[in-house]
Motif scaffolding. Structure first.
Motif, PDB file in Angstrom:
ATOM      1  N   ALA A  54     -37.864 -57.190 -17.338  1.00 43.23           N
ATOM      2  CA  ALA A  54     -36.325 -57.587 -17.734  1.00 43.23           C
ATOM      3  C   ALA A  54     -35.959 -58.336 -16.662  1.00 43.23           C
ATOM      4  O   ALA A  54     -35.260 -58.959 -16.715  1.00 43.23           O
ATOM      5  N   ALA A  55     -37.318 -58.093 -15.515  1.00 39.00           N
ATOM      6  CA  ALA A  55     -36.461 -59.376 -14.090  1.00 39.00           C
ATOM      7  C   ALA A  55     -37.366 -61.130 -15.400  1.00 39.00           C
ATOM      8  O   ALA A  55     -35.984 -61.866 -14.948  1.00 39.00           O
ATOM      9  N   ARG A  56     -38.277 -61.073 -16.279  1.00 39.43           N
ATOM     10  CA  ARG A  56     -38.279 -62.339 -17.413  1.00 39.43           C
ATOM     11  C   ARG A  56     -37.818 -62.241 -18.050  1.00 39.43           C
ATOM     12  O   ARG A  56     -37.215 -63.685 -18.605  1.00 39.43           O
ATOM     13  N   ALA A  57     -36.466 -61.644 -18.421  1.00 40.61           N
ATOM     14  CA  ALA A  57     -35.919 -61.145 -19.651  1.00 40.61           C
ATOM     15  C   ALA A  57     -34.381 -62.637 -18.683  1.00 40.61           C
ATOM     16  O   ALA A  57     -33.144 -62.552 -20.110  1.00 40.61           O
ATOM     17  N   VAL A  58     -34.063 -62.174 -17.949  1.00 38.32           N
ATOM     18  CA  VAL A  58     -32.614 -62.535 -17.198  1.00 38.32           C
ATOM     19  C   VAL A  58     -32.679 -64.028 -17.032  1.00 38.32           C
ATOM     20  O   VAL A  58     -33.251 -64.677 -16.863  1.00 38.32           O
ATOM     21  N   ALA A  59     -31.749 -64.217 -17.643  1.00 40.89           N
ATOM     22  CA  ALA A  59     -31.002 -65.691 -17.925  1.00 40.89           C
ATOM     23  C   ALA A  59     -31.435 -66.679 -16.446  1.00 40.89           C
ATOM     24  O   ALA A  59     -30.345 -65.895 -16.246  1.00 40.89           O
ATOM     25  N   SER A  60     -31.869 -67.703 -16.986  1.00 44.31           N
ATOM     26  CA  SER A  60     -31.929 -68.800 -15.600  1.00 44.31           C
ATOM     27  C   SER A  60     -30.074 -68.955 -15.623  1.00 44.31           C
ATOM     28  O   SER A  60     -30.052 -69.626 -16.218  1.00 44.31           O
ATOM     29  N   GLY A  61     -29.988 -69.481 -13.824  1.00 43.60           N
ATOM     30  CA  GLY A  61     -28.685 -69.739 -14.102  1.00 43.60           C
ATOM     31  C   GLY A  61     -29.175 -69.932 -12.204  1.00 43.60           C
ATOM     32  O   GLY A  61     -28.937 -69.588 -11.924  1.00 43.60           O
ATOM     33  N   PRO A  62     -27.548 -70.444 -12.236  1.00 45.11           N
ATOM     34  CA  PRO A  62     -27.432 -70.888 -10.709  1.00 45.11           C
ATOM     35  C   PRO A  62     -27.057 -69.539  -9.792  1.00 45.11           C
ATOM     36  O   PRO A  62     -27.057 -68.276 -10.287  1.00 45.11           O
ATOM     37  N   GLY A  63     -27.440 -69.675  -8.640  1.00 45.56           N
ATOM     38  CA  GLY A  63     -27.496 -68.240  -7.498  1.00 45.56           C
ATOM     39  C   GLY A  63     -29.360 -68.666  -6.428  1.00 45.56           C
ATOM     40  O   GLY A  63     -30.326 -69.235  -6.848  1.00 45.56           O
ATOM     41  N   GLY A  64     -28.996 -68.064  -5.628  1.00 42.77           N
ATOM     42  CA  GLY A  64     -30.082 -67.134  -4.539  1.00 42.77           C
ATOM     43  C   GLY A  64     -30.910 -66.221  -5.477  1.00 42.77           C
ATOM     44  O   GLY A  64     -30.519 -66.056  -6.868  1.00 42.77           O
ATOM     45  N   ASP A  65     -32.198 -65.996  -4.848  1.00 43.64           N
ATOM     46  CA  ASP A  65     -32.410 -64.689  -4.729  1.00 43.64           C
ATOM     47  C   ASP A  65     -31.544 -63.553  -5.046  1.00 43.64           C
ATOM     48  O   ASP A  65     -31.863 -62.671  -5.718  1.00 43.64           O
ATOM     49  N   VAL A  66     -30.478 -63.107  -4.621  1.00 46.95           N
ATOM     50  CA  VAL A  66     -30.144 -62.385  -4.029  1.00 46.95           C
ATOM     51  C   VAL A  66     -29.037 -61.977  -5.928  1.00 46.95           C
ATOM     52  O   VAL A  66     -29.025 -61.308  -6.484  1.00 46.95           O
ATOM     53  N   ALA A  67     -28.699 -62.831  -6.010  1.00 39.55           N
ATOM     54  CA  ALA A  67     -27.523 -63.169  -7.661  1.00 39.55           C
ATOM     55  C   ALA A  67     -28.870 -63.293  -9.123  1.00 39.55           C
ATOM     56  O   ALA A  67     -28.604 -62.695  -9.784  1.00 39.55           O
ATOM     57  N   LEU A  68     -29.686 -63.600  -8.264  1.00 39.13           N
ATOM     58  CA  LEU A  68     -31.047 -62.844  -9.481  1.00 39.13           C
ATOM     59  C   LEU A  68     -31.865 -61.624 -10.272  1.00 39.13           C
ATOM     60  O   LEU A  68     -31.301 -61.304 -10.571  1.00 39.13           O
ATOM     61  N   LEU A  69     -31.291 -60.960  -8.329  1.00 36.92           N
ATOM     62  CA  LEU A  69     -31.980 -59.538  -8.196  1.00 36.92           C
ATOM     63  C   LEU A  69     -30.415 -58.268  -9.016  1.00 36.92           C
ATOM     64  O   LEU A  69     -30.805 -57.829  -9.545  1.00 36.92           O
ATOM     65  N   TRP A  70     -29.726 -59.647  -9.053  1.00 37.03           N
ATOM     66  CA  TRP A  70     -28.045 -58.854  -9.130  1.00 37.03           C
ATOM     67  C   TRP A  70     -27.982 -59.252 -11.159  1.00 37.03           C
ATOM     68  O   TRP A  70     -27.796 -58.095 -11.282  1.00 37.03           O
ATOM     69  N   ARG A  71     -28.358 -60.056 -11.492  1.00 41.49           N
ATOM     70  CA  ARG A  71     -28.682 -59.736 -12.528  1.00 41.49           C
ATOM     71  C   ARG A  71     -29.327 -59.019 -13.163  1.00 41.49           C
ATOM     72  O   ARG A  71     -29.672 -58.519 -14.334  1.00 41.49           O
ATOM     73  N   ALA A  72     -30.506 -59.481 -12.935  1.00 44.00           N
ATOM     74  CA  ALA A  72     -31.769 -58.220 -12.906  1.00 44.00           C
ATOM     75  C   ALA A  72     -31.244 -56.786 -12.896  1.00 44.00           C
ATOM     76  O   ALA A  72     -31.579 -55.939 -14.438  1.00 44.00           O
ATOM     77  N   LEU A  73     -30.504 -56.606 -12.182  1.00 44.11           N
ATOM     78  CA  LEU A  73     -30.508 -55.109 -11.948  1.00 44.11           C
ATOM     79  C   LEU A  73     -28.938 -54.211 -13.440  1.00 44.11           C
ATOM     80  O   LEU A  73     -28.729 -52.716 -13.378  1.00 44.11           O
ATOM     81  N   ARG A  74     -28.558 -55.665 -13.648  1.00 43.09           N
ATOM     82  CA  ARG A  74     -27.443 -55.486 -15.036  1.00 43.09           C
ATOM     83  C   ARG A  74     -28.387 -54.874 -16.193  1.00 43.09           C
ATOM     84  O   ARG A  74     -27.683 -54.222 -17.329  1.00 43.09           O
ATOM     85  N   GLN A  75     -29.870 -54.506 -16.265  1.00 42.05           N
ATOM     86  CA  GLN A  75     -30.201 -54.820 -16.926  1.00 42.05           C
ATOM     87  C   GLN A  75     -30.681 -52.968 -17.414  1.00 42.05           C
ATOM     88  O   GLN A  75     -31.572 -52.699 -16.240  1.00 42.05           O
ATOM     89  N   TRP A  76     -31.335 -51.730 -18.532  1.00 40.89           N
ATOM     90  CA  TRP A  76     -31.195 -50.412 -18.372  1.00 40.89           C
ATOM     91  C   TRP A  76     -32.227 -51.249 -17.926  1.00 40.89           C
ATOM     92  O   TRP A  76     -33.381 -50.071 -17.167  1.00 40.89           O
ATOM     93  N   ARG A  77     -33.954 -51.861 -18.694  1.00 34.45           N
ATOM     94  CA  ARG A  77     -35.260 -51.621 -18.568  1.00 34.45           C
ATOM     95  C   ARG A  77     -35.603 -51.897 -16.835  1.00 34.45           C
ATOM     96  O   ARG A  77     -36.548 -50.890 -16.287  1.00 34.45           O
ATOM     97  N   TYR A  78     -34.530 -52.326 -16.695  1.00 33.99           N
ATOM     98  CA  TYR A  78     -34.712 -52.640 -14.680  1.00 33.99           C
ATOM     99  C   TYR A  78     -34.538 -51.580 -13.784  1.00 33.99           C
ATOM    100  O   TYR A  78     -35.570 -51.327 -13.230  1.00 33.99           O
ATOM    101  N   LEU A  79     -33.875 -51.031 -14.291  1.00 38.70           N
ATOM    102  CA  LEU A  79     -33.263 -49.677 -14.104  1.00 38.70           C
ATOM    103  C   LEU A  79     -34.279 -48.611 -13.855  1.00 38.70           C
ATOM    104  O   LEU A  79     -34.343 -47.565 -13.271  1.00 38.70           O
TER     105      LEU A  79
END
Length: 261
Positions: free
Chosen positions: A2-27
């Motif tokens: 799930a972490a690797r499937a998150v599309a790259s985009g703007p923002g720092g580590d917290v933004a990356l974490l937030w995008r990962a948390l929106r994936q069911w596999r990550y949860l």
């Protein structure tokens, strides 16, 4: 995955974490990690830190076997040998391990763990600005040190009464170190070589906590088997480092990729 499937985009580590948390596999992974963390706490209250750390690193052997069977990953002869080496190292370590140490450690150790947890955050801030290879190693090592803080902090919590927990620096070290490690590991998986990051993780969560357990918390081996415990620990960690590429899961089509080194 799930972490690797998150599309790259703007923002720092917290933004990356937030995008990962929106994936069911990550949860789902978080739920499994939560169960594993509870089992880790039980283990840390029962056996020496060096045995728990080596067992955590040896999870890469499990990952390798599962990846070979379920994900179609082909293991080389060296990697199959490394799986056997990890298992052999754990067997030696288990046979030589003594009971959990009963020493509470010096008073300053709790505060040192809290300071170390803050240092993990600082390392993550600096490491995130490094070039790719250095960034992956720094973030992975920082995550490992953060999880190491958790291992030691669990042993330094000597009372579960609300008042005792609220005034124990080790409790805050556990929360800060675990949170920082979680954030750094997610960032490392997304923004660098996963193989390098996983190797840093293995080193960070095994060596320093094991030394602290032996020097200050009274962790010992069975009489006359200290050499066997050291050998088994080294063998298990070395095998885990060989298998560090199995921190990397297959990347789905269309997902953001990071070329492994």
């Amino acid at each position: 995955m799930a972490a690797r499937a998150v599309a790259s985009g703007p923002g720092g580590d917290v933004a990356l974490l937030w995008r990962a948390l929106r994936q069911w596999r990550y949860l789902a992974g978080l739920g499994m990690d939560g169960l594993g963390f509870l089992l880790q706490i039980v283990a840390l209250r029962s056996v020496p830190i060096y045995a728990v750390g080596a067992a955590l690193a040896a999870s890469l052997a499990v990952t390798a076997v599962v990846a070979a069977r379920l994900l179609g990953v082909r293991l080389s002869r060296m990697e199959w040998a490394a799986v056997g080496v990890v298992c052999a190292g754990l067997a030696l370590l288990g046979s030589a391990s003594g009971a959990e140490g009963d020493e509470g450690g010096p008073v300053w150790l709790k505060w040192a763990m809290l300071a170390a947890a803050g240092g993990v955050l600082l390392l993550g801030s600096v490491g995130g600005r490094l070039p790719e290879r250095g960034r992956a190693l720094a973030l992975g090592l920082g995550a490992g040190l953060g999880f190491g803080v958790v291992e030691v902090a669990v042993r330094l919590i000597d009372g579960l009464a609300p008042g005792a927990l609220a005034t124990n620096p080790a409790v805050y070290a556990l929360l800060l170190g675990g949170g920082a490690a979680f954030l750094l590991l997610t960032s490392a998986l997304q923004r660098g070589s996963v193989t390098t990051a996983t190797a840093g993780l293995v080193l960070g969560e095994t060596v320093a906590p094991a030394l602290i357990g032996v020097v200050w918390l009274g962790d010992r081996t069975r009489p006359g088997l200290g050499w066997l415990a050291v050998f088994g620990f080294a063998v298990a960690v070395a095998g885990a480092l060989v298998l560090s590429r199995f921190g990397q899961a297959p990347v789905e089509q269309g997902a953001s990729t990071v070329t492994p080194r």
